[in-house]
Each structure stands twice: as C-alpha cells, then as structure tokens.
Design a protein around this motif. Structure first.
Motif, PDB file in Angstrom:
ATOM      1  N   ARG A 178     -26.710  35.402  30.310  1.00  0.00           N
ATOM      2  CA  ARG A 178     -26.975  34.881  29.338  1.00  0.00           C
ATOM      3  C   ARG A 178     -25.668  34.759  28.196  1.00  0.00           C
ATOM      4  O   ARG A 178     -24.818  35.548  28.711  1.00  0.00           O
ATOM      5  CB  ARG A 178     -28.236  35.847  28.622  1.00  0.00           C
ATOM      6  CG  ARG A 178     -27.836  37.307  28.423  1.00  0.00           C
ATOM      7  CD  ARG A 178     -28.974  37.888  27.681  1.00  0.00           C
ATOM      8  NE  ARG A 178     -30.008  37.998  28.760  1.00  0.00           N
ATOM      9  CZ  ARG A 178     -31.311  37.670  28.500  1.00  0.00           C
ATOM     10  NH1 ARG A 178     -31.583  36.796  27.482  1.00  0.00           N
ATOM     11  NH2 ARG A 178     -32.371  37.872  29.262  1.00  0.00           N
ATOM     12  N   ASN A 179     -25.658  34.229  27.469  1.00  0.00           N
ATOM     13  CA  ASN A 179     -24.515  34.123  26.446  1.00  0.00           C
ATOM     14  C   ASN A 179     -24.383  35.297  25.735  1.00  0.00           C
ATOM     15  O   ASN A 179     -25.144  36.040  25.351  1.00  0.00           O
ATOM     16  CB  ASN A 179     -24.585  33.012  25.251  1.00  0.00           C
ATOM     17  CG  ASN A 179     -24.372  31.579  25.892  1.00  0.00           C
ATOM     18  OD1 ASN A 179     -23.750  31.447  27.103  1.00  0.00           O
ATOM     19  ND2 ASN A 179     -24.685  30.690  25.271  1.00  0.00           N
ATOM     20  N   THR A 214     -24.298  25.697  25.381  1.00  0.00           N
ATOM     21  CA  THR A 214     -25.637  25.341  24.735  1.00  0.00           C
ATOM     22  C   THR A 214     -26.705  25.388  25.691  1.00  0.00           C
ATOM     23  O   THR A 214     -27.945  26.240  25.122  1.00  0.00           O
ATOM     24  CB  THR A 214     -25.118  24.018  24.156  1.00  0.00           C
ATOM     25  OG1 THR A 214     -24.089  24.131  23.514  1.00  0.00           O
ATOM     26  CG2 THR A 214     -26.478  23.703  23.134  1.00  0.00           C
ATOM     27  N   TRP A 215     -26.908  24.778  26.865  1.00  0.00           N
ATOM     28  CA  TRP A 215     -27.861  25.166  27.553  1.00  0.00           C
ATOM     29  C   TRP A 215     -28.303  26.321  27.815  1.00  0.00           C
ATOM     30  O   TRP A 215     -29.315  26.966  27.698  1.00  0.00           O
ATOM     31  CB  TRP A 215     -27.597  24.291  28.844  1.00  0.00           C
ATOM     32  CG  TRP A 215     -28.791  24.367  30.140  1.00  0.00           C
ATOM     33  CD1 TRP A 215     -30.000  23.591  29.957  1.00  0.00           C
ATOM     34  CD2 TRP A 215     -28.459  25.415  30.942  1.00  0.00           C
ATOM     35  NE1 TRP A 215     -30.706  24.374  31.024  1.00  0.00           N
ATOM     36  CE2 TRP A 215     -29.908  25.133  31.679  1.00  0.00           C
ATOM     37  CE3 TRP A 215     -27.690  26.260  31.543  1.00  0.00           C
ATOM     38  CZ2 TRP A 215     -29.993  25.887  32.872  1.00  0.00           C
ATOM     39  CZ3 TRP A 215     -27.969  27.025  32.685  1.00  0.00           C
ATOM     40  CH2 TRP A 215     -29.405  26.766  33.268  1.00  0.00           C
ATOM     41  N   ASN A 221     -27.539  28.959  26.260  1.00  0.00           N
ATOM     42  CA  ASN A 221     -28.252  29.814  25.270  1.00  0.00           C
ATOM     43  C   ASN A 221     -29.916  29.491  25.008  1.00  0.00           C
ATOM     44  O   ASN A 221     -30.348  30.642  24.593  1.00  0.00           O
ATOM     45  CB  ASN A 221     -27.435  29.284  23.859  1.00  0.00           C
ATOM     46  CG  ASN A 221     -27.498  30.400  22.766  1.00  0.00           C
ATOM     47  OD1 ASN A 221     -26.992  31.363  23.307  1.00  0.00           O
ATOM     48  ND2 ASN A 221     -27.685  30.031  21.549  1.00  0.00           N
ATOM     49  N   LYS A 222     -29.866  28.507  25.544  1.00  0.00           N
ATOM     50  CA  LYS A 222     -31.755  28.073  25.352  1.00  0.00           C
ATOM     51  C   LYS A 222     -32.414  28.670  26.529  1.00  0.00           C
ATOM     52  O   LYS A 222     -33.511  28.949  26.591  1.00  0.00           O
ATOM     53  CB  LYS A 222     -31.813  26.590  25.157  1.00  0.00           C
ATOM     54  CG  LYS A 222     -31.117  25.989  23.951  1.00  0.00           C
ATOM     55  CD  LYS A 222     -31.259  24.656  23.683  1.00  0.00           C
ATOM     56  CE  LYS A 222     -30.847  23.821  22.600  1.00  0.00           C
ATOM     57  NZ  LYS A 222     -30.824  22.410  22.621  1.00  0.00           N
ATOM     58  N   SER A 223     -31.711  28.556  27.676  1.00  0.00           N
ATOM     59  CA  SER A 223     -32.240  28.935  28.876  1.00  0.00           C
ATOM     60  C   SER A 223     -31.358  29.888  29.660  1.00  0.00           C
ATOM     61  O   SER A 223     -30.742  29.587  30.823  1.00  0.00           O
ATOM     62  CB  SER A 223     -32.557  27.682  29.789  1.00  0.00           C
ATOM     63  OG  SER A 223     -32.979  26.816  29.160  1.00  0.00           O
ATOM     64  N   GLN A 280     -21.869  32.635  21.778  1.00  0.00           N
ATOM     65  CA  GLN A 280     -22.982  32.028  20.841  1.00  0.00           C
ATOM     66  C   GLN A 280     -22.117  31.518  19.297  1.00  0.00           C
ATOM     67  O   GLN A 280     -22.682  30.426  19.057  1.00  0.00           O
ATOM     68  CB  GLN A 280     -24.134  33.010  20.397  1.00  0.00           C
ATOM     69  CG  GLN A 280     -25.100  33.384  21.559  1.00  0.00           C
ATOM     70  CD  GLN A 280     -25.691  34.628  21.146  1.00  0.00           C
ATOM     71  OE1 GLN A 280     -25.682  35.283  20.040  1.00  0.00           O
ATOM     72  NE2 GLN A 280     -26.859  35.305  22.126  1.00  0.00           N
ATOM     73  N   CYS A 337     -21.081  27.202  21.495  1.00  0.00           N
ATOM     74  CA  CYS A 337     -22.444  26.470  21.594  1.00  0.00           C
ATOM     75  C   CYS A 337     -22.682  25.469  20.272  1.00  0.00           C
ATOM     76  O   CYS A 337     -22.269  25.825  19.294  1.00  0.00           O
ATOM     77  CB  CYS A 337     -23.691  27.691  21.346  1.00  0.00           C
ATOM     78  SG  CYS A 337     -23.938  28.418  22.802  1.00  0.00           S
TER      79      CYS A 337
END
Length: 253
Positions: A127-128, A83-84, A86-88, A133, A137
């Motif tokens: 990245r995912n 999850t982290w 996915n955002k960063s 995703q 996530c």
C-alpha cells in the motif's frame, strides 16, 4: 620474497573430474579466468587491491546507479501506478494479475519503491506510504505526475514497460541495435566496456566487502558471474592463503 595467491582452477579440479554435468557446464558455458596476485613491496597492482581511496566517491556512484531507478519511477508514473495502488492495496500476485505483468520484474519494482519509502509491505499487501499519497497520486495538490509527464518517453522508461510485460531483457541503455544484455555480452568490445565499468566500481566496493566479510582461515572461494574477478582479487589480496576460482562466460574470460 613474495606471497603469491593463485586465482586458478585447482580447487575445482576434483569436482570437475567427478561430475560430467559440472564439467560440461564449465567448459561449454563459462570461461575460466586464471591469474595471480603477487604480494610484496613495490607491487603497485597488488597495493591497489589493498588501499581504499582517501576520499569517499559514494555520491558519484549513486548518481550513475540512480539513473535506472528514475526511469522506473517514470514508467510507474506513466501507468499512474500509485493512484491505482492507493485505491487497491494489493499483493504481488494481485499487482501482476491486474496489470498483466510478469512476477520477477514487478518484484524488483516493488522492492525499489519500498526501499525508498514510497510504498509499504504489510504482511504481503503493498500500500502507499503517506509520502506517496501526497506526492505520487492523482487528487493531491502536491501530485508530481505533471512534473514527470515529459519523461515517460525516455528510452529506458519505455523499455521498463516492455520488461514488466514480457520479463525479457531489454537493449542495453536503450540501444536496440545491441540486442538484449545477454546478446550484447557476446560482443568482445561491449563485454570489455561493461567489464571495465564493473571493475572500477568493484575496486571500491570490494574494499568494504573485505572489511565486513571475515575470510580468515578460509582457503577457497568460488566467484560465479565474476566479470573481471575484481571482488575475488581484492578478497584474495586481503586474506593470505585464500585461492579463488572465477567463472564467467566468454568473451569476459
């Protein structure tokens, strides 16, 4: 008659005699495993090194080998790592900086996740993948974190978090009484058990190595961290004239 391949110290004698540093390292930190493989009819031990099994046990090996991968995934779920990410989307150094993790174990973790197609490396930025995703996530209806939630207290999963933070070996199989792996290997019973495990695995894998690695015409092989020296034995059995030196620390030798 027999053709004998000696697994012995001879190919290193010149180097040891002319390099005090190498000689000290070899004598004080490593054991030297010396033995021979006899080639000829009726030699069951030699035949075992040349013959592959009639059935493929790869699936059975994969079950055992995948245990640690599953625990590392559990540790990542516990952190909500995907999850982290996915955002960063981040580089290796940025992952380490954010989580305050050591570089070496993080690199291992990212390599595992990339090999499974859960993350992707784009010019050094992780990245995912689409699969991550959807399934790894928060916010996705197919997020599997609740399914893994009860697994993060497994001993190996907890140990992985410590390894990521400290870059120090954990206790073998979650057993704190054995100390880390390097310390446990100083115990002859543990070293024998571990070496037996690697030996039975190596006997199968070394057959594939011998088929893919052409050592025809080669005379010397140095096997560092050799364990039982099963890979050296199989290669020497497959390639006439090949002699090998197997190094490992006591008590494996």
């Amino acid at each position: 008659g027999f053709l004998t391949k000696a697994i012995c110290l001879a190919p290193l004698q010149h180097s040891l005699q002319h390099s005090p540093v190498l000689k000290h390292m070899a004598m004080s930190r490593f054991g030297l495993r010396c033995f021979s493989v006899a080639q000829g009819s009726g030699q069951s031990g030699f035949d075992k090194l040349l013959v592959a099994p009639s059935t493929d046990p790869s699936e059975l090996y994969k079950y055992r080998d995948s245990l640690y991968a599953a625990d590392l995934l559990c540790a990542a779920f516990n952190l909500d790592f995907f999850t982290w990410l996915n955002k960063s989307p981040s580089t290796l150094d940025e992952v380490c900086q954010h989580w305050k993790f050591a570089k070496r174990p993080v690199h291992v973790m990212l390599t595992l996740f990339a090999a499974h197609g859960w993350i992707e490396n784009h010019n050094g930025v992780y990245r995912n993948s689409k699969k991550a995703q959807e399934h790894l996530c928060q916010g996705s209806p197919w997020n599997l974190k609740p399914y893994y939630a009860g697994m993060h207290e497994r001993p190996i999963a907890r140990d992985f978090l410590t390894v990521l933070q400290t870059d120090r070996p954990a206790g073998w199989s979650g057993d704190k009484s054995t100390g880390d792996w390097h310390k446990a290997m100083e115990s002859e019973p543990f070293a024998r058990s571990f070496t037996d495990a690697m030996d039975c695995r190596g006997l199968f894998l070394a057959q594939a190595l011998a088929r893919r690695l052409d050592l025809s015409g080669r005379r010397s092989l140095l096997d560092i961290g050799a364990g039982s020296a099963i890979y050296s034995c199989v290669l020497a059995a497959h390639f006439p004239g090949l002699s090998a030196v197997a190094f490992d620390q006591p008590p494996v030798d």
